[in-house]
Design a protein around this motif. Sequence first.
Motif, PDB file in Angstrom:
ATOM      1  N   GLU A 208       4.595   9.431  -6.110  1.00  0.00           N
ATOM      2  CA  GLU A 208       3.203   9.862  -6.020  1.00  0.00           C
ATOM      3  C   GLU A 208       2.746  10.559  -7.302  1.00  0.00           C
ATOM      4  OE1 GLU A 208       2.934  12.828  -2.956  1.00  0.00           O
ATOM      5  OE2 GLU A 208       1.293  13.805  -4.012  1.00  0.00           O
ATOM      6  N   LEU A 209       3.576  11.477  -7.810  1.00  0.00           N
ATOM      7  CA  LEU A 209       3.159  12.304  -8.942  1.00  0.00           C
ATOM      8  C   LEU A 209       3.276  11.576 -10.281  1.00  0.00           C
ATOM      9  CD1 LEU A 209       4.485  15.930  -8.319  1.00  0.00           C
ATOM     10  CD2 LEU A 209       2.128  15.125  -8.339  1.00  0.00           C
ATOM     11  N   VAL A 210       4.379  10.871 -10.480  1.00  0.00           N
ATOM     12  CA  VAL A 210       4.622  10.266 -11.798  1.00  0.00           C
ATOM     13  C   VAL A 210       3.989   8.874 -11.878  1.00  0.00           C
ATOM     14  CG1 VAL A 210       6.378   9.567 -13.460  1.00  0.00           C
ATOM     15  CG2 VAL A 210       6.746  11.599 -12.046  1.00  0.00           C
ATOM     16  N   LEU A 211       4.386   7.994 -10.958  1.00  0.00           N
ATOM     17  CA  LEU A 211       3.872   6.625 -11.004  1.00  0.00           C
ATOM     18  C   LEU A 211       2.380   6.581 -10.690  1.00  0.00           C
ATOM     19  CD1 LEU A 211       5.017   3.746 -11.421  1.00  0.00           C
ATOM     20  CD2 LEU A 211       5.144   3.550  -8.941  1.00  0.00           C
ATOM     21  N   GLY A 212       1.934   7.456  -9.757  1.00  0.00           N
ATOM     22  CA  GLY A 212       0.534   7.417  -9.347  1.00  0.00           C
ATOM     23  C   GLY A 212      -0.315   8.513  -9.962  1.00  0.00           C
ATOM     24  N   GLY A 213       0.227   9.306 -10.866  1.00  0.00           N
ATOM     25  CA  GLY A 213      -0.534  10.405 -11.453  1.00  0.00           C
ATOM     26  C   GLY A 213      -0.388  10.476 -12.959  1.00  0.00           C
TER      27      GLY A 213
ATOM     28  N   SER B  94      -9.183  -2.708 -22.259  1.00  0.00           N
ATOM     29  CA  SER B  94      -8.604  -3.980 -21.816  1.00  0.00           C
ATOM     30  C   SER B  94      -8.763  -4.123 -20.301  1.00  0.00           C
ATOM     31  CB  SER B  94      -7.114  -4.035 -22.201  1.00  0.00           C
ATOM     32  OG  SER B  94      -6.308  -4.086 -21.055  1.00  0.00           O
ATOM     33  N   ARG B  95      -9.211  -5.308 -19.892  1.00  0.00           N
ATOM     34  CA  ARG B  95      -9.502  -5.523 -18.486  1.00  0.00           C
ATOM     35  C   ARG B  95      -8.255  -5.334 -17.621  1.00  0.00           C
ATOM     36  NH1 ARG B  95     -12.994 -10.766 -16.642  1.00  0.00           N
ATOM     37  NH2 ARG B  95     -12.658 -10.350 -14.427  1.00  0.00           N
ATOM     38  N   GLY B  96      -7.156  -5.958 -18.081  1.00  0.00           N
ATOM     39  CA  GLY B  96      -5.911  -5.859 -17.311  1.00  0.00           C
ATOM     40  C   GLY B  96      -5.364  -4.446 -17.311  1.00  0.00           C
ATOM     41  N   GLY B  97      -5.366  -3.797 -18.467  1.00  0.00           N
ATOM     42  CA  GLY B  97      -4.825  -2.445 -18.590  1.00  0.00           C
ATOM     43  C   GLY B  97      -5.580  -1.467 -17.718  1.00  0.00           C
ATOM     44  N   LEU B  98      -6.907  -1.578 -17.755  1.00  0.00           N
ATOM     45  CA  LEU B  98      -7.740  -0.673 -16.963  1.00  0.00           C
ATOM     46  C   LEU B  98      -7.484  -0.891 -15.471  1.00  0.00           C
ATOM     47  CD1 LEU B  98      -9.911   1.455 -16.720  1.00  0.00           C
ATOM     48  CD2 LEU B  98     -11.637  -0.317 -16.941  1.00  0.00           C
ATOM     49  N   PHE B  99      -7.368  -2.184 -15.086  1.00  0.00           N
ATOM     50  CA  PHE B  99      -7.139  -2.488 -13.672  1.00  0.00           C
ATOM     51  C   PHE B  99      -5.805  -1.903 -13.208  1.00  0.00           C
ATOM     52  CE2 PHE B  99      -5.629  -5.001 -10.119  1.00  0.00           C
ATOM     53  CZ  PHE B  99      -6.744  -5.040  -9.303  1.00  0.00           C
ATOM     54  N   VAL B 100      -4.772  -2.072 -14.009  1.00  0.00           N
ATOM     55  CA  VAL B 100      -3.450  -1.562 -13.616  1.00  0.00           C
ATOM     56  C   VAL B 100      -3.473  -0.038 -13.512  1.00  0.00           C
ATOM     57  CG1 VAL B 100      -1.048  -1.298 -14.366  1.00  0.00           C
ATOM     58  CG2 VAL B 100      -2.178  -3.527 -14.520  1.00  0.00           C
ATOM     59  N   ALA B 101      -4.081   0.624 -14.512  1.00  0.00           N
ATOM     60  CA  ALA B 101      -4.140   2.095 -14.475  1.00  0.00           C
ATOM     61  C   ALA B 101      -4.878   2.571 -13.235  1.00  0.00           C
ATOM     62  CB  ALA B 101      -4.832   2.610 -15.741  1.00  0.00           C
ATOM     63  N   ALA B 102      -6.021   1.928 -12.942  1.00  0.00           N
ATOM     64  CA  ALA B 102      -6.812   2.329 -11.770  1.00  0.00           C
ATOM     65  C   ALA B 102      -6.030   2.076 -10.489  1.00  0.00           C
ATOM     66  CB  ALA B 102      -8.139   1.570 -11.754  1.00  0.00           C
ATOM     67  N   ALA B 103      -5.352   0.927 -10.437  1.00  0.00           N
ATOM     68  CA  ALA B 103      -4.577   0.592  -9.239  1.00  0.00           C
ATOM     69  C   ALA B 103      -3.459   1.617  -9.019  1.00  0.00           C
ATOM     70  CB  ALA B 103      -4.003  -0.820  -9.347  1.00  0.00           C
ATOM     71  N   LEU B 104      -2.869   2.128 -10.111  1.00  0.00           N
ATOM     72  CA  LEU B 104      -1.816   3.135  -9.973  1.00  0.00           C
ATOM     73  C   LEU B 104      -2.379   4.439  -9.410  1.00  0.00           C
ATOM     74  CD1 LEU B 104       0.320   2.616 -13.220  1.00  0.00           C
ATOM     75  CD2 LEU B 104       0.980   2.121 -10.857  1.00  0.00           C
ATOM     76  N   VAL B 105      -3.590   4.815  -9.842  1.00  0.00           N
ATOM     77  CA  VAL B 105      -4.204   6.034  -9.290  1.00  0.00           C
ATOM     78  C   VAL B 105      -4.433   5.861  -7.790  1.00  0.00           C
ATOM     79  CG1 VAL B 105      -6.157   7.618  -9.405  1.00  0.00           C
ATOM     80  CG2 VAL B 105      -5.338   6.517 -11.492  1.00  0.00           C
ATOM     81  N   VAL B 106      -4.953   4.683  -7.418  1.00  0.00           N
ATOM     82  CA  VAL B 106      -5.182   4.394  -5.997  1.00  0.00           C
ATOM     83  C   VAL B 106      -3.871   4.472  -5.234  1.00  0.00           C
ATOM     84  CG1 VAL B 106      -5.848   2.573  -4.380  1.00  0.00           C
ATOM     85  CG2 VAL B 106      -7.244   3.006  -6.416  1.00  0.00           C
ATOM     86  N   LEU B 107      -2.829   3.885  -5.784  1.00  0.00           N
ATOM     87  CA  LEU B 107      -1.505   3.920  -5.155  1.00  0.00           C
ATOM     88  C   LEU B 107      -1.025   5.368  -4.995  1.00  0.00           C
ATOM     89  CD1 LEU B 107       1.065   2.103  -4.339  1.00  0.00           C
ATOM     90  CD2 LEU B 107       1.945   2.842  -6.561  1.00  0.00           C
ATOM     91  N   GLY B 108      -1.229   6.170  -6.051  1.00  0.00           N
ATOM     92  CA  GLY B 108      -0.786   7.566  -6.013  1.00  0.00           C
ATOM     93  C   GLY B 108      -1.446   8.342  -4.885  1.00  0.00           C
ATOM     94  N   VAL B 109      -2.754   8.176  -4.724  1.00  0.00           N
ATOM     95  CA  VAL B 109      -3.464   8.912  -3.673  1.00  0.00           C
ATOM     96  C   VAL B 109      -3.070   8.371  -2.302  1.00  0.00           C
ATOM     97  CG1 VAL B 109      -5.738   9.440  -2.713  1.00  0.00           C
ATOM     98  CG2 VAL B 109      -5.348   9.599  -5.170  1.00  0.00           C
ATOM     99  N   LEU B 110      -2.899   7.051  -2.193  1.00  0.00           N
ATOM    100  CA  LEU B 110      -2.442   6.460  -0.926  1.00  0.00           C
ATOM    101  C   LEU B 110      -1.093   7.054  -0.506  1.00  0.00           C
ATOM    102  CD1 LEU B 110      -2.510   4.202   1.315  1.00  0.00           C
ATOM    103  CD2 LEU B 110      -1.364   2.740  -0.341  1.00  0.00           C
ATOM    104  N   ILE B 111      -0.141   7.080  -1.465  1.00  0.00           N
ATOM    105  CA  ILE B 111       1.190   7.620  -1.152  1.00  0.00           C
ATOM    106  C   ILE B 111       1.094   9.113  -0.846  1.00  0.00           C
ATOM    107  CG2 ILE B 111       3.563   7.927  -2.016  1.00  0.00           C
ATOM    108  CD1 ILE B 111       3.268   5.108  -2.131  1.00  0.00           C
ATOM    109  N   ASN B 112       0.213   9.824  -1.573  1.00  0.00           N
ATOM    110  CA  ASN B 112       0.064  11.255  -1.320  1.00  0.00           C
ATOM    111  C   ASN B 112      -0.355  11.517   0.116  1.00  0.00           C
ATOM    112  OD1 ASN B 112      -2.401  13.541  -1.344  1.00  0.00           O
ATOM    113  ND2 ASN B 112      -0.411  14.228  -2.112  1.00  0.00           N
ATOM    114  N   ARG B 113      -1.339  10.770   0.612  1.00  0.00           N
ATOM    115  CA  ARG B 113      -1.819  11.010   1.977  1.00  0.00           C
ATOM    116  C   ARG B 113      -0.731  10.637   2.996  1.00  0.00           C
ATOM    117  NH1 ARG B 113      -5.024  13.121  -1.259  1.00  0.00           N
ATOM    118  NH2 ARG B 113      -7.278  13.196  -0.879  1.00  0.00           N
ATOM    119  N   ILE B 114      -0.004   9.551   2.743  1.00  0.00           N
ATOM    120  CA  ILE B 114       1.101   9.191   3.640  1.00  0.00           C
ATOM    121  C   ILE B 114       2.157  10.293   3.595  1.00  0.00           C
ATOM    122  CG2 ILE B 114       2.949   7.528   4.082  1.00  0.00           C
ATOM    123  CD1 ILE B 114       1.169   5.373   2.860  1.00  0.00           C
TER     124      ILE B 114
END
Lengths: 386, 304
Positions: A290-295, A310-330
């Motif tokens: 949650e903290l490292v991979l998603g933050g 970069s379209r791909g880079g931005l998408f991956v970074a944003a997806a990681l933030v989403v993943l981090g918050v998802l894992i945090n709530r779980i």
Amino acid sequence: MTAEPRPVDRCFWTPGVWMLTALMAAAALTLILRFAFGLGMVTNLDNAHPWGIWIGIDVAAGVALAAGGFTTAFLGHILGRHYYEPVTRPALLTAALGYTMVAFAVFVDLGRSWAIWKFLVFQNHRSVLFEVGICVMTYLLVLWIELLPAVAARLGRRVRLLGWIDRGVRKTMGAFIILGVVLSCCHQSSLGSLMVIAPTKLHPLWYTPWLPLHFLLSAIAVGFPMVVVETGLATRSLHLDSEMPVLVPLSRLAAAALGVALVVRLGDFVARESHLFIDGSGASISLLVELVLGGVLPLIMLLIPAVRRSRGGLFVAAALVVLGVLINRINVFVVALSPPFAEHAYVPAAGELIITAGSVAALMFLYRAAVTYLPILSARKLEEVH
Amino acid sequence: MITSRRSFLQVATTVAGASTLPVAARAWESRAPDNPFACLVDLTRCIGCRKCEEACNRVNDLPAPAQSFEDLRTLKSERRPTTTAYTVINRYTTGVLGSGHRQQPIYVKVQCMHCQDPACASACPTGAMAKQANGAVTYDPSQCIGCRYCLIACPFQIPAYEYERALTPRVRKCTFCFERLEVGKLPACAAICPADAIVFGRRRQLLVEAKRRIRERPARYVSHIYGEHEVGGTSWLYLSGVPFPHLAFPNLPSQAIPRPTESIQHALFHNLWSPAALFALLAAVMAVTRRNDDERPGTKGGES
């Protein structure tokens, strides 16, 4: 880019949509079992683990990941940055659909679903859950009012009442937009207060009386990344023009919000010496993900201009933030719960997974249906694209 | 739908009309009844006969257990209260030797502790869980919506939920025999105990009695009345000859469990001051940006 929002003219019944339909059908069958035979039939919940993934994912993460709605409303309508308007309406739609699914998940999870109205009658004002319930319920109503112009533009002539209400609320739309942001701040933070009631049962890696602040800041931080992810998926799936000119400046704001959330979180974490509880356990690994991979990782990525552009880079970074918050709530609602007398650990049952998957599928299905029939996306016609 | 719209209007009008001055948060106040009914369980007296379980089963009209109450093999496994057993006896051997150099068993009765400031009652969104003036923490199924937040909140992990019922699942737990107390009777378990291990009375008097026993027989007891200070105090109190952590009693702070959340909620939402202040602030910002838009119509741009 500068086009007005209008229905997209893409084929609706794609293979992907059929897959969503199959997931929804499986969930519907499981729902029949749940309501016919009770929660015990389809869940692994017990007295030690009264809340599972329906609360952790469908409700808690669902509310957090719908934060794109109030963050873009704040940016576009309250700060008046009209430049971002191409993404405010899709974000609003996602929030409205997201909160509708949250309300549905609460309905399914309540042991006495039919008695849901009772919390409006027997109000316990000391209860955090009461406040969260009132805020979420009111905000859901506000979201649909905010979405009314889009619905009325399409159906206002056919359904007279709709057009009439639309003209009525248009004059006071500013107040509703502000109310939406206020209600969001209230319940995003109070969702964190929920688990403060169990100081002795929450794992020290997550327990802090500052949970409400962390929940609010992480919700604000995930708002724009969620917009980036949604726009990325929609652009790809619906063959839309790239929204990068809007998303790139948005990503700078996302980096700032994420930076603030992480500094406050890590400061509190170290100040209460929670890091001493990091060992090789599953909980510790879940925390580090949650903290490292998603933050930390997406923050570094978002601070690099080349990644943001970069379209791909931005998408991956944003997806990681989403993943981090998802894992945090779980983590906070499911992993952190350490009951003193658990006979075994909680692992979600197949029925819980099927209904959660079906809810996410329904969300995507409804999004696609909405952008097909309502003026949500600023898209060119198909022949103009090719 | 009508009700939710009304609540929305309530919120909207309060937000619009409320004062924007923050009200200083008052210190948290306990709502504990002054000197409620209580029970003192002396674990050095309990003989593990399970008569209390049987009496509880009878007065609450609970289904007959799979193994009879006389069957002492039940004590081999550590049990928790369930939807059909509001109190259970567990046996522990802690290395204390009794007569004949055999390990002396210690029996522990488990049931709702009837906290003075119960977390379940603070958590419950509908007030279905409530602390009564006589000390009992009661549950009213007619107000329950089935959210199970009480199970999350309880630090003793006491409430049990009827997950198998489709339409009307209930939270089940010890009622402190609320109806019996109201008509002047003892809780069924206290009334039947043949070993005098459960003494019923008023909380302050029982604390005096417990301290007297510790003072007069310091070798028999550890110097700790479990429930005197735990989570702000409970209506069920325990005396023991071995340290409580050895008998699976949770190690709990002396602060009442609802205190942090109730303080946070009060500080933030008293008279809805913070939502009202935020609403006013955002409205002011919106007014400024709209005026700027009108004055400079050509300058709609974002930063990059």
